[in-house]
Design a protein around this motif. Sequence first.
Motif, PDB file in Angstrom:
ATOM      1  N   ASP A   1       0.862  -1.187   0.000  1.00  0.00           N
ATOM      2  CA  ASP A   1       0.000   0.000   0.000  1.00  0.00           C
ATOM      3  C   ASP A   1       0.904   1.245   0.000  1.00  0.00           C
ATOM      4  N   CYS A   2       1.033   1.861  -1.181  1.00  0.00           N
ATOM      5  CA  CYS A   2       1.950   2.995  -1.339  1.00  0.00           C
ATOM      6  C   CYS A   2       1.550   4.172  -0.447  1.00  0.00           C
ATOM      7  N   ALA A   3       0.263   4.468  -0.373  1.00  0.00           N
ATOM      8  CA  ALA A   3      -0.201   5.607   0.430  1.00  0.00           C
ATOM      9  C   ALA A   3       0.112   5.389   1.907  1.00  0.00           C
TER      10      ALA A   3
ATOM     11  N   ALA B   1       1.597  12.683  -2.660  1.00  0.00           N
ATOM     12  CA  ALA B   1       0.619  11.597  -2.741  1.00  0.00           C
ATOM     13  C   ALA B   1       1.109  10.613  -3.796  1.00  0.00           C
ATOM     14  N   PRO B   2       0.708   9.342  -3.706  1.00  0.00           N
ATOM     15  CA  PRO B   2       1.114   8.361  -4.715  1.00  0.00           C
ATOM     16  C   PRO B   2       0.665   8.787  -6.110  1.00  0.00           C
TER      17      PRO B   2
ATOM     18  N   ALA C   1       5.712   6.566  -5.086  1.00  0.00           N
ATOM     19  CA  ALA C   1       5.976   7.842  -4.417  1.00  0.00           C
ATOM     20  C   ALA C   1       7.463   7.881  -4.076  1.00  0.00           C
TER      21      ALA C   1
ATOM     22  N   ALA D   1       2.765   7.594   4.145  1.00  0.00           N
ATOM     23  CA  ALA D   1       2.330   8.227   5.396  1.00  0.00           C
ATOM     24  C   ALA D   1       3.211   7.785   6.562  1.00  0.00           C
TER      25      ALA D   1
ATOM     26  N   THR E   1       2.015   2.064  -8.877  1.00  0.00           N
ATOM     27  CA  THR E   1       1.731   3.303  -8.157  1.00  0.00           C
ATOM     28  C   THR E   1       2.958   3.580  -7.303  1.00  0.00           C
TER      29      THR E   1
END
Length: 133
Positions: free
Chosen positions: A86-88, A105-106, A116, A92, A114
């Motif tokens: 989970d990139c987001a 943000a991603p 970052a 974070a 996806t």
Amino acid sequence: MMLTEIDHVAIAVSDLEAAIDYYQQAFGATVAHREMVESDGVEEALLKVADSYIQLTRATRDDSPIAKYIAKRGEGLHHVGYRVDDCAAALAAMVAAGATPIDQAPRPGSRGTTVAFIHPKGSFGTLIELVQE
Ligand code: CO
């Protein structure tokens, strides 16, 4: 543990064809994926190593981050891509741990991923890319 794999090691090169030839001759490596990423001003060639990649990257225009990197530091190791589920969430967590994000943000990366980026300042000198497949 948030990191599931080393996704890729990215190497900035001036001559992509010469770099591919070198890796082919030295290791018998083959190009698994090739892509122009217009938004980043780069062309990538991905050579598969088990479930990871060596990513040879060249600039496609003068204002590309790769062009600036090579002008300043020469060819060489550019960043490490860590695979995450989970990139987001990973972004974070890194920001909460004090990292400086480049991407707030991603965003879309190559291969339909996806991604970052995290600034090398505050990450012990290494540009980090979080990659969600
Ligand atoms: Co990358």
